[in-house]
Design a protein around this motif. Sequence first.
Motif, PDB file in Angstrom:
ATOM      1  N   PRO A 151       0.826  -1.221   0.000  1.00 19.09           N
ATOM      2  CA  PRO A 151       0.000   0.000   0.000  1.00 19.09           C
ATOM      3  C   PRO A 151       0.854   1.262   0.000  1.00 19.09           C
ATOM      4  CG  PRO A 151      -0.045  -1.069   2.153  1.00 19.09           C
ATOM      5  CD  PRO A 151       0.635  -2.017   1.221  1.00 19.09           C
ATOM      6  N   PHE A 152       2.117   1.115   0.381  1.00 15.52           N
ATOM      7  CA  PHE A 152       3.053   2.248   0.381  1.00 15.52           C
ATOM      8  C   PHE A 152       4.324   1.858  -0.367  1.00 15.52           C
ATOM      9  CE2 PHE A 152       0.623   2.302   4.371  1.00 15.52           C
ATOM     10  CZ  PHE A 152      -0.085   3.495   4.183  1.00 15.52           C
ATOM     11  N   PRO A 153       4.208   1.653  -1.684  1.00 18.21           N
ATOM     12  CA  PRO A 153       5.367   1.177  -2.450  1.00 18.21           C
ATOM     13  C   PRO A 153       6.489   2.212  -2.512  1.00 18.21           C
ATOM     14  CG  PRO A 153       3.609   1.829  -3.940  1.00 18.21           C
ATOM     15  CD  PRO A 153       3.034   1.890  -2.545  1.00 18.21           C
ATOM     16  N   ILE A 154       7.707   1.717  -2.436  1.00 19.90           N
ATOM     17  CA  ILE A 154       8.893   2.567  -2.565  1.00 19.90           C
ATOM     18  C   ILE A 154       9.449   2.395  -3.975  1.00 19.90           C
ATOM     19  CG2 ILE A 154      11.283   2.855  -1.777  1.00 19.90           C
ATOM     20  CD1 ILE A 154      10.273   2.037   1.024  1.00 19.90           C
ATOM     21  N   PRO A 155       9.808   3.488  -4.663  1.00 20.49           N
ATOM     22  CA  PRO A 155      10.380   3.374  -6.010  1.00 20.49           C
ATOM     23  C   PRO A 155      11.523   2.353  -6.033  1.00 20.49           C
ATOM     24  CG  PRO A 155       9.997   5.666  -5.473  1.00 20.49           C
ATOM     25  CD  PRO A 155       9.709   4.886  -4.220  1.00 20.49           C
ATOM     26  N   SER A 156      11.474   1.463  -7.017  1.00 23.13           N
ATOM     27  CA  SER A 156      12.392   0.320  -6.994  1.00 23.13           C
ATOM     28  C   SER A 156      13.192   0.179  -8.280  1.00 23.13           C
ATOM     29  CB  SER A 156      11.604  -0.972  -6.738  1.00 23.13           C
ATOM     30  OG  SER A 156      10.668  -1.191  -7.775  1.00 23.13           O
ATOM     31  N   VAL A 157      14.403  -0.380  -8.104  1.00 23.78           N
ATOM     32  CA  VAL A 157      15.316  -0.666  -9.215  1.00 23.78           C
ATOM     33  C   VAL A 157      15.816  -2.093  -9.037  1.00 23.78           C
ATOM     34  CG1 VAL A 157      17.506  -0.067 -10.324  1.00 23.78           C
ATOM     35  CG2 VAL A 157      16.025   1.751  -9.414  1.00 23.78           C
ATOM     36  N   PHE A 158      15.882  -2.823 -10.133  1.00 20.28           N
ATOM     37  CA  PHE A 158      16.365  -4.208 -10.110  1.00 20.28           C
ATOM     38  C   PHE A 158      17.558  -4.315 -11.039  1.00 20.28           C
ATOM     39  CE2 PHE A 158      15.576  -8.806 -11.589  1.00 20.28           C
ATOM     40  CZ  PHE A 158      16.233  -9.333 -10.505  1.00 20.28           C
ATOM     41  N   THR A 159      18.695  -4.741 -10.511  1.00 18.09           N
ATOM     42  CA  THR A 159      19.883  -4.930 -11.341  1.00 18.09           C
ATOM     43  C   THR A 159      20.136  -6.408 -11.577  1.00 18.09           C
ATOM     44  OG1 THR A 159      20.954  -2.865 -10.673  1.00 18.09           O
ATOM     45  CG2 THR A 159      22.380  -4.603 -11.500  1.00 18.09           C
ATOM     46  N   ILE A 160      20.240  -6.769 -12.853  1.00 19.00           N
ATOM     47  CA  ILE A 160      20.551  -8.137 -13.270  1.00 19.00           C
ATOM     48  C   ILE A 160      22.063  -8.238 -13.445  1.00 19.00           C
ATOM     49  CG2 ILE A 160      20.265  -9.863 -15.080  1.00 19.00           C
ATOM     50  CD1 ILE A 160      17.571  -8.434 -15.750  1.00 19.00           C
ATOM     51  N   HIS A 161      22.690  -9.058 -12.634  1.00 18.42           N
ATOM     52  CA  HIS A 161      24.140  -9.240 -12.734  1.00 18.42           C
ATOM     53  C   HIS A 161      24.495 -10.440 -13.601  1.00 18.42           C
ATOM     54  CE1 HIS A 161      25.348  -6.234  -9.652  1.00 18.42           C
ATOM     55  NE2 HIS A 161      24.116  -6.451  -9.241  1.00 18.42           N
ATOM     56  N   ASN A 162      23.620 -11.431 -13.634  1.00 13.88           N
ATOM     57  CA  ASN A 162      23.865 -12.605 -14.475  1.00 13.88           C
ATOM     58  C   ASN A 162      22.534 -13.309 -14.700  1.00 13.88           C
ATOM     59  OD1 ASN A 162      24.687 -14.990 -15.730  1.00 13.88           O
ATOM     60  ND2 ASN A 162      26.588 -15.086 -14.564  1.00 13.88           N
ATOM     61  N   LEU A 163      22.031 -13.229 -15.922  1.00 17.81           N
ATOM     62  CA  LEU A 163      20.707 -13.770 -16.232  1.00 17.81           C
ATOM     63  C   LEU A 163      20.692 -15.295 -16.269  1.00 17.81           C
ATOM     64  CD1 LEU A 163      17.944 -12.495 -16.792  1.00 17.81           C
ATOM     65  CD2 LEU A 163      18.440 -12.657 -19.243  1.00 17.81           C
ATOM     66  N   ALA A 164      21.862 -15.907 -16.267  1.00 18.34           N
ATOM     67  CA  ALA A 164      21.910 -17.368 -16.305  1.00 18.34           C
ATOM     68  C   ALA A 164      21.398 -17.992 -15.017  1.00 18.34           C
ATOM     69  CB  ALA A 164      23.337 -17.837 -16.570  1.00 18.34           C
ATOM     70  N   TYR A 165      21.435 -17.233 -13.931  1.00 18.24           N
ATOM     71  CA  TYR A 165      20.963 -17.723 -12.632  1.00 18.24           C
ATOM     72  C   TYR A 165      19.664 -16.998 -12.300  1.00 18.24           C
ATOM     73  CZ  TYR A 165      25.809 -19.292 -12.500  1.00 18.24           C
ATOM     74  OH  TYR A 165      27.014 -19.882 -12.816  1.00 18.24           O
ATOM     75  N   GLN A 166      18.555 -17.752 -12.266  1.00 14.93           N
ATOM     76  CA  GLN A 166      17.232 -17.115 -12.202  1.00 14.93           C
ATOM     77  C   GLN A 166      16.421 -17.485 -10.967  1.00 14.93           C
ATOM     78  OE1 GLN A 166      15.265 -17.933 -15.932  1.00 14.93           O
ATOM     79  NE2 GLN A 166      16.873 -16.936 -17.145  1.00 14.93           N
ATOM     80  N   GLY A 167      16.881 -18.428 -10.179  1.00 12.05           N
ATOM     81  CA  GLY A 167      16.113 -18.808  -9.003  1.00 12.05           C
ATOM     82  C   GLY A 167      14.741 -19.352  -9.358  1.00 12.05           C
ATOM     83  N   ASP A 168      14.682 -20.282 -10.303  1.00  8.81           N
ATOM     84  CA  ASP A 168      13.393 -20.869 -10.692  1.00  8.81           C
ATOM     85  C   ASP A 168      13.175 -22.177  -9.930  1.00  8.81           C
ATOM     86  OD1 ASP A 168      15.550 -21.909 -12.084  1.00  8.81           O
ATOM     87  OD2 ASP A 168      14.394 -22.381 -13.874  1.00  8.81           O
ATOM     88  N   HIS A 169      11.991 -22.303  -9.329  1.00 12.49           N
ATOM     89  CA  HIS A 169      11.677 -23.434  -8.464  1.00 12.49           C
ATOM     90  C   HIS A 169      10.269 -23.936  -8.778  1.00 12.49           C
ATOM     91  CE1 HIS A 169      15.153 -22.092  -6.113  1.00 12.49           C
ATOM     92  NE2 HIS A 169      14.626 -20.891  -6.155  1.00 12.49           N
ATOM     93  N   PRO A 170      10.018 -25.229  -8.601  1.00 11.26           N
ATOM     94  CA  PRO A 170       8.661 -25.754  -8.815  1.00 11.26           C
ATOM     95  C   PRO A 170       7.648 -25.016  -7.941  1.00 11.26           C
ATOM     96  CG  PRO A 170      10.236 -27.552  -8.570  1.00 11.26           C
ATOM     97  CD  PRO A 170      10.972 -26.298  -8.234  1.00 11.26           C
ATOM     98  N   PHE A 171       6.460 -24.817  -8.472  1.00  8.66           N
ATOM     99  CA  PHE A 171       5.447 -24.069  -7.734  1.00  8.66           C
ATOM    100  C   PHE A 171       5.078 -24.736  -6.415  1.00  8.66           C
ATOM    101  CE2 PHE A 171       4.719 -21.635 -11.625  1.00  8.66           C
ATOM    102  CZ  PHE A 171       4.479 -20.373 -11.097  1.00  8.66           C
ATOM    103  N   TRP A 172       5.164 -26.082  -6.371  1.00  6.79           N
ATOM    104  CA  TRP A 172       4.813 -26.753  -5.123  1.00  6.79           C
ATOM    105  C   TRP A 172       5.779 -26.406  -4.000  1.00  6.79           C
ATOM    106  CZ3 TRP A 172       8.282 -29.953  -2.760  1.00  6.79           C
ATOM    107  CH2 TRP A 172       9.290 -30.525  -3.557  1.00  6.79           C
ATOM    108  N   MET A 173       6.991 -25.950  -4.372  1.00  8.18           N
ATOM    109  CA  MET A 173       7.972 -25.566  -3.357  1.00  8.18           C
ATOM    110  C   MET A 173       7.779 -24.122  -2.887  1.00  8.18           C
ATOM    111  SD  MET A 173      11.434 -27.256  -4.995  1.00  8.18           S
ATOM    112  CE  MET A 173      12.483 -26.688  -3.667  1.00  8.18           C
ATOM    113  N   THR A 174       7.023 -23.345  -3.644  1.00  7.41           N
ATOM    114  CA  THR A 174       6.914 -21.912  -3.340  1.00  7.41           C
ATOM    115  C   THR A 174       5.497 -21.508  -2.947  1.00  7.41           C
ATOM    116  OG1 THR A 174       6.606 -21.447  -5.712  1.00  7.41           O
ATOM    117  CG2 THR A 174       8.846 -21.314  -4.852  1.00  7.41           C
ATOM    118  N   GLY A 175       4.716 -22.474  -2.501  1.00  3.83           N
ATOM    119  CA  GLY A 175       3.347 -22.166  -2.089  1.00  3.83           C
ATOM    120  C   GLY A 175       3.270 -21.174  -0.947  1.00  3.83           C
ATOM    121  N   PHE A 176       4.334 -21.106  -0.139  1.00  6.19           N
ATOM    122  CA  PHE A 176       4.340 -20.180   0.998  1.00  6.19           C
ATOM    123  C   PHE A 176       4.264 -18.721   0.552  1.00  6.19           C
ATOM    124  CE2 PHE A 176       8.732 -20.950  -0.223  1.00  6.19           C
ATOM    125  CZ  PHE A 176       9.287 -19.667  -0.248  1.00  6.19           C
TER     126      PHE A 176
END
Length: 476
Positions: A151-176
């Motif tokens: 509700p109070f978003p802060i202006p954000s910047v995302f820096t990609i240092h290496n796109l080969a590493y993406q942190g992709d995980h099965p959805f069943w592992m990220t239900g939390f």
Amino acid sequence: MKILHASAEYFPYIKMGGLADMLASLTKEQAQSEEVYVALPYIGGLGKEPLWTGKDYPALLPKDAKTDSLVVSVLRDSRFLEAEESGVKLYFFQSDLFQTLDSIYGHAEEHFRFAMFSYACYALSQILKVDVFHAHDWHTAISLALQKDSPFPIPSVFTIHNLAYQGDHPFWMTGFLKEEPFRLVTSPFDHNGKCNYMKAGILSANQITTVSPGYREETLREPNGFGLSDCLNLRARDYSGILNGIDTEEWNPKKDKRIYNTFQDSNWKVGKLKNKEELFKEIGRPFLPLDAPLVGLIGRLTYQKGFPTFLKAFLDRRHLPHRYVVLGSGDPETENSFFQLSESLPDIFYFYKGYNESLAHKIEAASDFFLMPSLFEPCGLNQMYSHVYGTIPIVSRVGGLRDTVEESSLIQFKTGIVFEPNDTGSLGYALERARDLFFSPERDIVVKNIMKLDWSWKKRKAEYQSVYFRAIDLQI
């Protein structure tokens, strides 16, 4: 302006690659005119004891502390401990999730650890009431999704240092991520049937950057987009390539306390010779000739770095007078190949397994050439360190390497030797050109020119400032 950076690495506390060096040197420069904070995990294997201020901060917002979920209980028991380094306030995320680790990567449950860290970084940004929130790589990307949904978003910047590493995980592992305190809709982060943290950052940040203009262009096309080029093209107007800088206090041959003998452009030949002689003694190779070209290689021994191409080119060009000193660790097969060469050809090849910051400086100071055979390279820092130390880089024509090294036919503009990536013949020919340059009077001109190049953060700091203002404008 109050800026909070969120990162898994920060030199000298946690370092696995260029991210640690880049962020430490950028924030040191920013701190000269801005209020700069950095959030990072508190692991057991820190490289240095922080200078604690005695202050601490919660890792959970009061509004999110009302439930008794596992996630909330973990965050309720965690804190940020404040320290200071070179005018930068550091906030170490103290949690059982990280304190037992002796290194930051390569452990089970990374998807959960870094999601918890990401929430904590988001909470800290709200508590500190910063003007800009700047997250780095997939490890902190979930914090950007939280920021976007706040509700109070802060202006954000995302820096990609290496796109080969993406942190992709099965959805069943990220239900939390759908539960308290995240409450995220994760379907937009779907990539090939997995919850992709990198994609979450790309879709959520107000502005996106990567670490060189060349790498930005490469990531907009496959295969260098690693499946996310379409996503990046959707955000192309908000996607910038800003070349990294280096810490010119930490990497400075005039006053580097880690090297054997300091030197500058006026006495580089004597300086190189003394450093080479002492390096050979330290690594147990005092019999190596001082008048032969020394080629240094430093880096993680991963597929990205192109070491198999180097091995083939080395074997094809064994007749060249070059000697090689390699520092790194990673792929076991590559390590074994380097060990075998170090044992069977001690008069040509030396390999040190692991990472040693002091030895890295000594190799840069002693080497005549520095080889980077990368298949892709978002920016690279060692070619810039090499320039400063009068070490002529030999690099593949990719990413930030092609942005910083030019093999011009005009000697006054030549800043290195360039070859085609993943091309054994092209690399072999580059090694031959290095031999010719080493024995040529033109080498003195090239070395003196590259030692005067300015790779400091002054210009890049202003470019990030512009990105921050664009992020603020988009948020208003």
